[in-house]
Design an enzyme around this catalytic site. Structure first.
Site, mmCIF file in Angstrom:
data_model
loop_
_atom_site.group_PDB
_atom_site.id
_atom_site.type_symbol
_atom_site.label_atom_id
_atom_site.label_comp_id
_atom_site.label_asym_id
_atom_site.label_seq_id
_atom_site.Cartn_x
_atom_site.Cartn_y
_atom_site.Cartn_z
ATOM 1 N N ASP A 166 69.909 52.935 43.765
ATOM 2 C CA ASP A 166 70.447 52.201 42.806
ATOM 3 C C ASP A 166 70.790 50.428 43.046
ATOM 4 O OD1 ASP A 166 73.690 51.458 41.142
ATOM 5 O OD2 ASP A 166 73.071 49.720 42.104
ATOM 6 N N ASN A 174 71.418 41.265 34.437
ATOM 7 C CA ASN A 174 71.283 40.917 33.221
ATOM 8 C C ASN A 174 72.450 39.930 32.465
ATOM 9 O OD1 ASN A 174 70.833 43.382 32.209
ATOM 10 N ND2 ASN A 174 72.802 44.732 32.652
ATOM 11 N N ASP A 183 66.855 45.993 30.243
ATOM 12 C CA ASP A 183 65.894 47.167 29.960
ATOM 13 C C ASP A 183 64.533 47.335 30.274
ATOM 14 O OD1 ASP A 183 68.548 47.675 28.675
ATOM 15 O OD2 ASP A 183 67.702 47.088 26.616
ATOM 16 N N GLU A 209 72.443 51.948 36.222
ATOM 17 C CA GLU A 209 70.855 51.445 37.111
ATOM 18 C C GLU A 209 70.900 52.071 38.012
ATOM 19 O OE1 GLU A 209 74.539 49.069 39.035
ATOM 20 O OE2 GLU A 209 74.157 49.972 36.997
#
Length: 300
Positions: A166, A174, A183, A209
């Site tokens: 992860d 973000n 992205d 993620e």
């Protein structure tokens, strides 16, 4: 408007009705023609020779009719076999007829439709099983392919390991830099995975993620080495506006027992080690081995 001989010939050759009419006409008139020839050439006109000639000519006409009709419908038989093969096995057998009549048009049309249908279905299957952003498989694909690998490992008695990792603090990336940068991070992660894995390894994005690897024929030490290589490469990469060291990941590695554990069980065990890695400070690899496997340590 007058037609040339070539145009008339072309139209006639493209007419299935004309071909059928011609075959029927020839087949039914062969006995009559044979009888006329027999009598004109001066052979005896007694009943038995005439009857024998007519019967022989009738058999010849029947054979000619059957053979000609078979040649007419043969492409339809071939395309029906191709359709049945595609339905049962998924095999595409292109068929191309040079004929310009209705049978040729139908044969070529159905053959093209099968080819186009298979291409469309293949594209839809790829879209349904591939993560568009990273190019990796998705959870659905992982469940199908990963389970097959577990079954194979059980049958061949080879080791198999699962890695779940992860991205650390991805939400803050973000929030601070925007989803476009997020992205970019995901795409860079997918590229890093594809660059480091072997051809037979399985990789999928299973969450926002979160990523998963299924490593066939891989024991504990090799799986940990792969996870460490990915961890170090991710931490060393500068991605867009993010400097090296800003993107890190936590890894959970689990050497499973394919004889006694399903893919779901292995993923759960690897996931527990992932959260152990996150709780210990992130950007690290924690691992475990199935208790039923002897000769290796159980946990990190």
């Amino acid at each position: 408007m007058s037609l040339t001989v070539s145009e008339i010939t072309q139209k006639v050759s493209a007419s299935l009705t004309f071909k059928i009419f011609s075959i029927c006409f020839a087949s039914t008139h062969i006995p009559l023609l044979a009888l006329v020839v027999y009598l004109v050439t001066g052979f005896r006109s007694e009943a038995m020779p005439v009857l024998g000639t007519v019967l022989a000519a009738t058999l010849i006409g029947t054979g000619f009719c059957l053979a000609s009709v078979w040649m007419l419908i043969k492409p339809l038989h071939e395309i029906s076999v191709a359709v049945e093969a595609y339905r049962s096995t998924g095999a595409v057998k292109p068929i191309r007829s040079k004929r310009t009549d209705e049978v040729g048009v139908v044969t070529n049309g159905i053959s093209m439709l099968i080819t186009e249908l298979d291409a469309t279905l293949s594209q839809l299957r790829r879209q349904a099983t591939t993560d568009v952003l990273t190019g990796l498989g998705n959870r659905r694909w992982l469940k199908e392919i990963g389970s097959m690998e577990i079954t194979r490992a059980m049958r061949e008695r080879t080791p198999v390991s699962v890695v779940v990792f992860d991205l650390d603090h991805f939400k803050s990336i973000n929030d601070e830099f925007g989803h476009d940068v997020g992205d970019q991070v995901l795409m860079a992660t997918g590229a890093t995975i594809q660059h480091n894995l072997r051809p037979y390894d399985i990789a999928a994005r299973i969450g926002g993620e979160e990523f998963c690897l299924v490593l066939p024929k891989t024991g504990t030490a090799a799986a940990i080495a792969i996870a460490e290589r990915l961890r170090k490469e991710l931490a060393s990469r500068a991605i867009g506006v993010l400097p090296a060291g800003r993107v890190t990941a936590s890894f959970g590695v689990y050497r499973g027992d394919p004889a006694n554990e399903s893919l779901k069980v292995m993923l759960t065990a690897a996931d527990r080690k992932l959260y152990s890695a996150k709780n210990s400070g992130r950007n690290t690899v924690h691992w475990a081995v199935a208790k039923s496997i002897t000769g290796e340590s159980v946990a990190s």
